[in-house]
Every structure is written in structure tokens, then in C-alpha cells.
Design a protein around this motif. Structure first.
Motif, mmCIF file in Angstrom:
data_model
loop_
_atom_site.group_PDB
_atom_site.id
_atom_site.type_symbol
_atom_site.label_atom_id
_atom_site.label_comp_id
_atom_site.label_asym_id
_atom_site.label_seq_id
_atom_site.Cartn_x
_atom_site.Cartn_y
_atom_site.Cartn_z
ATOM 1 N N ASP A 88 -29.106 29.504 19.483
ATOM 2 C CA ASP A 88 -28.400 30.685 18.872
ATOM 3 C C ASP A 88 -29.116 31.982 19.137
ATOM 4 N N ASN A 91 -28.928 39.279 18.933
ATOM 5 C CA ASN A 91 -28.576 40.565 19.673
ATOM 6 C C ASN A 91 -29.732 41.476 20.073
ATOM 7 N N ASN A 124 -20.801 28.396 30.609
ATOM 8 C CA ASN A 124 -19.876 29.053 30.076
ATOM 9 C C ASN A 124 -18.703 28.230 29.731
ATOM 10 N N ILE A 127 -13.325 29.279 24.966
ATOM 11 C CA ILE A 127 -13.318 29.942 23.461
ATOM 12 C C ILE A 127 -11.883 29.028 22.923
ATOM 13 N N ARG A 170 -10.317 32.837 27.272
ATOM 14 C CA ARG A 170 -11.824 33.547 27.323
ATOM 15 C C ARG A 170 -12.923 32.523 27.333
ATOM 16 N N TYR A 171 -14.146 33.081 27.737
ATOM 17 C CA TYR A 171 -15.147 32.044 27.905
ATOM 18 C C TYR A 171 -16.442 32.664 26.993
ATOM 19 N N GLU A 172 -17.405 32.083 26.587
ATOM 20 C CA GLU A 172 -18.445 32.450 26.068
ATOM 21 C C GLU A 172 -19.522 31.719 26.485
ATOM 22 N N THR A 173 -20.831 32.192 26.704
ATOM 23 C CA THR A 173 -21.868 31.460 27.164
ATOM 24 C C THR A 173 -22.681 30.748 26.199
ATOM 25 N N LYS A 174 -22.915 29.263 26.238
ATOM 26 C CA LYS A 174 -23.817 28.502 25.529
ATOM 27 C C LYS A 174 -25.276 28.227 26.131
#
Length: 296
Positions: A88, A91, A124, A127, A170-174
């Protein structure tokens, strides 16, 4: 003169067409007979079988040497083990210069401590807002003093949110860390195969877990959380990697809810049903033993 030119052009086009279609130039001409020897027939049959062959399974080809997923690790045929950890991130670009410097130092310190291969894997992933939507809908239903207008507004908002998710995914990066370790059977002493298997798993897990703890403790100082993936987490990562489009509708969590990942039925059953199933199994085993005795 124009008619002669048109006839010449037409004849040329006709000849070209008949040659390309492998037909005789003259309509009343006979087609060439194909060779009918045994060797030619054999080759033709082989070619037809090749064309009708099913396409190979990409997943099986890529993971042909994978044995199983066990003890939070991917095990290969040559006793190579891979452990996956999800990171995780922080930022970084919203931090001050001093905070960024602290993160850089912590990350560099961890890199200087390791003398084994570490891979960074980015994925990717779609979500999924179904869980938050279900949670908000359940909260609305459980509220007894909720105003009717507020309930209608909340219900309309959830419907719009569900439509927005379906129309604009939508997509998030893991982010993952992968640690690899190969166990040499010659370095392990065991009395039997069962003990050898147990010691191989223990050695692989202890070594990879030590590497995981090293990364977790070091990256914690860089404000990054590192969590170990369970067997189910590894399966979900592989599922999303090879089913990017399918995972949008056929979610991995739904497979677990529908018991598609279970070897046996795991739903709750009454004690009487369990006893009845046991009795049927015993009767079937007894019947099979009696048949074997009769044959013997």
C-alpha cells in the motif's frame, strides 16, 4: 476496333480469374485430377487433423510447471516457491522535502540489506463499488428514523452510482512484491517422503517469510504498508491477471460465494442429512467390497 479491344480485355480478365480459382480456362475443359497415392492421402489427412486441432490453453502453457498454491506460496515442480505481498504505497508527491528524503533513505536502506532477487509487479484491477453500495443500501434500510425524502434521495443516488460504474468502469493499480526461493532436496535429511515434504514446505515458508518481514519492517519507516497474500489472495491476483475483461462482470468474490472454489459443498447441513450421507457412503463401500470378494 473498339469491339476487338473489349474482347481482348475480357479474355484477359477471364483467363486471370480462372487461373486464380484453379479452374480450367475453357469452361468445357476437365479439371486436373489430384494425385491419389497413399502417401498423398496420408499427407492430406495429417494436414486436415492439424487444422482441426484445438487451440492450446494459454494458462496451462504459461503455468505448466506450477504444482499448487499452498501455505501462502506458489509452488513449482522444481521446488521453487514464490511468495506475493501487496504494498500500500504512500502519496510521495504530496509530502514535504524532508518527508520525501526520509522515505528515500528508508527505501534505500531496505535495498542495501537484501542479497536475493525481488520483483515488482503492477496490476491494473477493476474498481468494484458493489460492496460500498450494498453497505450504504443496508444502512438506509436499517435506519428507522430516516426521512422519506432522504430515503428517496439516497436510493436514487445509489442507482445512479451503479449505472455510472457499469457505463464507465474505472481501474486502480495494485502493487506487489514477489520473493522467490528454491529448496534443494539434497540439503534436507528425512526418513521418509512425508517428512521430506513437510521439511521442504517449512524451509521455503520460513525463508520467504523472513524476507517478507524484512521488507515490511523497512518499508513501514517509508510509510508503506506490506501485507502477505493468502492462498485466496494469490488466486485472485492470477484470476485478475488472466481475466481482465471477464473479471469486470464475473468477480472473483462471487466465485467464492457460489462455492466455485470449494472442493466440496461447504453450505450448512443438518445433522440428519450428514448421517444419511455417511450411511450411503458406507453402504456403497460395503457393496464394492462384496463385489471384489465375489470376483476373488
Amino acid at each position: 476496333m473498339d469491339i476487338i479491344i473489349m474482347l481482348v480485355i475480357g479474355a484477359g480478365l477471364w483467363t486471370f480469374y480462372r487461373i486464380m480459382t484453379k479452374e480450367p480456362i475453357l469452361p468445357w475443359g476437365e479439371k486436373k485430377h489430384k494425385a491419389s497415392t497413399a502417401n498423398v492421402k496420408g499427407k492430406k489427412k495429417k494436414s486436415m487433423d492439424f487444422n482441426e486441432e484445438e487451440e492450446p490453453d494459454l494458462f496451462r502453457e504459461l503455468f505448466s510447471d506450477v504444482k499448487e498454491i499452498t501455505h501462502h506460496m506458489i509452488r513449482f515442480q522444481n521446488n521453487k516457491f514464490v511468495m506475493l505481498c501487496e504494498v500500500d504505497p504512500c502519496n510521495y508527491f504530496l509530502l514535504s522535502n524532508e518527508e520525501q528524503e526520509q522515505i528515500d533513505v528508508a527505501f534505500e536502506t531496505w535495498l542495501s540489506q537484501i542479497n536475493y532477487p525481488v520483483q515488482f509487479y503492477l496490476q491494473n484491477r477493476y474498481i468494484d463499488l458493489s460492496e460500498p453500495i450494498d453497505h450504504m443500501r443496508k444502512t438506509m434500510r436499517d435506519e428507522d428514523d430516516l426521512n422519506e425524502n432522504a430515503y428517496e434521495y439516497g436510493n436514487a443516488l445509489l442507482e445512479e452510482l451503479a449505472k455510472w460504474q457499469a457505463s464507465s468502469p474505472r481501474y486502480e493499480t495494485k502493487r506487489f512484491l514477489t520473493f522467490t526461493y528454491i529448496v534443494n532436496e539434497k540439503d534436507i535429511k528425512a526418513d521418509d517422503d512425508e517428512e521430506l515434504e513437510e521439511k521442504i514446505l517449512d524451509k521455503a515458508f520460513s525463508e520467504l517469510y523472513r524476507r517478507f518481514n524484512t521488507a515490511k519492517n523497512s518499508l513501514r519507516k517509508a510509510d508503506m504498508s506490506v501485507e502477505l497474500l493468502t492462498n485466496e489472495g494469490i488466486a485472485e491476483t492470477l484470476y485478475c491477471a488472466f481475466n481482465r475483461r471477464k473479471a469486470v462482470k464475473n468477480k472473483f468474490k462471487d466465485l467464492g460465494i457460489q462455492e466455485s472454489l470449494a472442493l466440496y459443498c461447504t453450505s450448512e447441513q443438518s445433522q440428519s442429512r450428514i448421517e444419511a450421507v455417511k450411511e450411503m457412503i458406507e453402504n456403497e463401500e460395503k457393496r464394492e467390497n462384496d463385489k471384489l470378494k465375489e470376483v476373488g
